[in-house]
Scaffold this active site. Structure first.
Site, mmCIF file in Angstrom:
data_model
loop_
_atom_site.group_PDB
_atom_site.id
_atom_site.type_symbol
_atom_site.label_atom_id
_atom_site.label_comp_id
_atom_site.label_asym_id
_atom_site.label_seq_id
_atom_site.Cartn_x
_atom_site.Cartn_y
_atom_site.Cartn_z
ATOM 1 N N GLY A 128 0.796 -1.218 0.000
ATOM 2 C CA GLY A 128 0.000 0.000 0.000
ATOM 3 C C GLY A 128 0.826 1.264 0.000
ATOM 4 O O GLY A 128 0.303 2.362 -0.189
ATOM 5 N N GLN A 129 2.131 1.127 0.199
ATOM 6 C CA GLN A 129 2.991 2.308 0.273
ATOM 7 C C GLN A 129 3.425 2.809 -1.096
ATOM 8 O O GLN A 129 4.027 3.870 -1.217
ATOM 9 C CB GLN A 129 4.221 2.014 1.143
ATOM 10 C CG GLN A 129 5.357 1.265 0.454
ATOM 11 C CD GLN A 129 5.161 -0.235 0.395
ATOM 12 O OE1 GLN A 129 4.045 -0.710 0.364
ATOM 13 N NE2 GLN A 129 6.249 -0.977 0.376
ATOM 14 N N ALA A 179 10.411 -1.418 8.293
ATOM 15 C CA ALA A 179 11.472 -0.473 8.657
ATOM 16 C C ALA A 179 11.725 0.560 7.565
ATOM 17 O O ALA A 179 12.822 1.091 7.448
ATOM 18 C CB ALA A 179 12.770 -1.204 9.011
ATOM 19 N N ARG A 212 12.263 0.498 4.376
ATOM 20 C CA ARG A 212 13.517 0.174 3.713
ATOM 21 C C ARG A 212 13.426 0.101 2.192
ATOM 22 O O ARG A 212 14.458 0.165 1.520
ATOM 23 C CB ARG A 212 14.037 -1.164 4.243
ATOM 24 C CG ARG A 212 13.157 -2.357 3.914
ATOM 25 C CD ARG A 212 13.611 -3.628 4.608
ATOM 26 N NE ARG A 212 14.943 -4.014 4.252
ATOM 27 C CZ ARG A 212 15.260 -4.662 3.129
ATOM 28 N NH1 ARG A 212 14.323 -4.969 2.256
ATOM 29 N NH2 ARG A 212 16.505 -4.995 2.876
ATOM 30 N N THR A 230 12.395 2.014 -0.365
ATOM 31 C CA THR A 230 12.869 3.104 -1.227
ATOM 32 C C THR A 230 14.388 3.062 -1.363
ATOM 33 O O THR A 230 14.925 3.124 -2.475
ATOM 34 C CB THR A 230 12.424 4.467 -0.674
ATOM 35 O OG1 THR A 230 10.998 4.554 -0.734
ATOM 36 C CG2 THR A 230 13.029 5.605 -1.487
ATOM 37 N N ALA A 282 16.601 10.021 -2.682
ATOM 38 C CA ALA A 282 15.369 9.769 -1.926
ATOM 39 C C ALA A 282 15.642 8.921 -0.687
ATOM 40 O O ALA A 282 16.626 8.195 -0.606
ATOM 41 C CB ALA A 282 14.353 9.060 -2.814
ATOM 42 N N LYS A 283 14.717 9.017 0.272
ATOM 43 C CA LYS A 283 14.758 8.149 1.449
ATOM 44 C C LYS A 283 13.334 7.995 1.983
ATOM 45 O O LYS A 283 12.365 8.347 1.307
ATOM 46 C CB LYS A 283 15.705 8.691 2.511
ATOM 47 C CG LYS A 283 15.500 10.160 2.898
ATOM 48 C CD LYS A 283 16.590 10.622 3.856
ATOM 49 C CE LYS A 283 16.459 12.114 4.180
ATOM 50 N NZ LYS A 283 17.497 12.566 5.132
ATOM 51 N N GLY A 313 7.058 8.526 5.359
ATOM 52 C CA GLY A 313 5.785 7.942 5.772
ATOM 53 C C GLY A 313 5.814 7.488 7.210
ATOM 54 O O GLY A 313 5.254 8.138 8.099
ATOM 55 N N GLU A 314 6.480 6.362 7.454
ATOM 56 C CA GLU A 314 6.474 5.792 8.803
ATOM 57 C C GLU A 314 7.096 6.742 9.820
ATOM 58 O O GLU A 314 6.617 6.842 10.960
ATOM 59 C CB GLU A 314 7.217 4.459 8.791
ATOM 60 C CG GLU A 314 7.022 3.640 10.054
ATOM 61 C CD GLU A 314 7.693 2.280 9.971
ATOM 62 O OE1 GLU A 314 7.556 1.497 10.927
ATOM 63 O OE2 GLU A 314 8.358 2.006 8.955
#
Length: 327
Positions: free
Chosen positions: A51-52, A91, A93, A95, A280-281, A284-285
């Site tokens: 979903g991300q 975690a 991770r 991306t 990028a990094k 969201g979380e």
């Protein structure tokens, strides 16, 4: 009337766990990029889109590195009989880990395609640029050839042998985490003194997620995480009695609904992270972190009470107000 106050919270968050304390567990993500017979591109990855939006993200990364149109790139997610290994979607991770793996695999494919395009354009491969669905001569963009044509020619001239690139990413050994994101939020709240009910009037959030590859998806992640964090801060609690949960369904477990979502303002802080693909990094979380502290500080600003356990329910707020009034 209600007490009103504002509060600020901040946080830092890792992009992908390193698991250096468990050397027997591999932390890497790997990927394969392959040119198909029709000139399209297949990206094979074990990354799971929960979903991300990682499917779209990885297609964008592959297309950007190759210079292809995103419509020419297909994502293949099957099982580990077909796709290479990925440690998992947790975690924050994918991306950085899966993105770097796909970028590396696409770069290998591009190295094989540029000599084919150079022959077509009668140019030196080192002078070529791949972008926007074309490969062209640097400084002379009108001298160009379609990416799909070059990709198909590479297959045909090689008698059908596939053009394949492989990529993998694991953080350097000295790093427990690949990189970190940072964020801050401001919460404005109202407290009903007779009931202890806390209403969040507005949340303003700023998040440094590096360079946004998909800005619309990033904003959706930030808003969704802030909404999720409201429940963490104010309502969600698993209540136990005699070894069993007393609120085992959504009828009794208080997840905030759309009507509980306050006004939100997002400030996307664009930066360039050298460890992430195209800078990028995570986005969201890490946004969950500042919400509860910001609301807690706003409650203190509004009513002078400091709550030290979550969720900050109306019962806890009312008791704290009564204790303060009684001295």
């Amino acid at each position: 009337g209600p007490y009103r106050g504002i509060g600020i919270g901040g946080s830092g968050f890792p992009s992908g766990a390193g698991f250096r304390q468990r050397p027997d567990i591999p932390t890497y993500s790997s990927a394969v990029v392959r040119i198909n017979e029709d000139g399209s591109v297949a990206v094979l990855s074990g990354a799971a889109d929960t979903g991300q939006g990682s499917d779209t993200l990885l297609l964008q990364i592959a297309a950007e590195e190759l210079g292809a149109n995103p419509e020419e790139v297909n994502f293949v997610r099957a099982d580990t009989d077909v796709t290479p290994a990925d440690l998992g979607s947790y975690a924050s991770r994918e991306t950085v880990f899966a993105g770097n793996a796909v970028k590396g695999a696409a770069a290998e494919v591009k190295k094989q395609l540029l000599p084919v395009a150079a022959e077509e354009l009668e140019a030196n491969p080192a002078d070529l640029v791949a972008s926007g669905g074309f490969i062209y001569v640097r400084g002379t963009p009108e001298r160009r050839v379609a990416f799909s044509k070059v990709a198909k020619k590479a297959i045909d001239s090689n008698k059908g042998r596939p053009v394949v690139g492989q990529g993998a990413y694991d953080p350097p050994d000295k790093m427990n985490y690949a990189t970190y994101t940072f964020g801050a939020q401001v919460a404005e709240v109202e407290i009903e003194p007779d009931t202890g009910r806390v209403k969040v009037v507005q949340l303003t959030g700023a998040h440094d997620g590096g360079t946004a590859i998909n800005p619309m998806a990033v904003e959706g992640q930030l808003e969704g995480s802030m909404h999720m964090a409201l429940g963490f801060a104010l309502t969600e609690e698993l209540v136990w009695g005699d070894g069993s949960p007393l609120n085992p369904s959504l009828a009794y477990y208080a997840v905030p609904g759309p009507l509980e979502m306050p006004r939100t303002e997002l400030v996307r802080v664009d930066s360039w992270d050298p460890e992430g693909p195209f800078g990028a990094k995570e986005a969201g979380e890490g946004t969950i972190g500042p919400t509860a502290p910001a609301i807690s500080n706003a409650i203190f600003d509004a009513a002078g009470i400091r709550l030290k356990s979550l969720p900050m329910t109306a019962e806890k707020v009312l008791k704290a107000l009564e204790d303060k009034a009684s001295g």
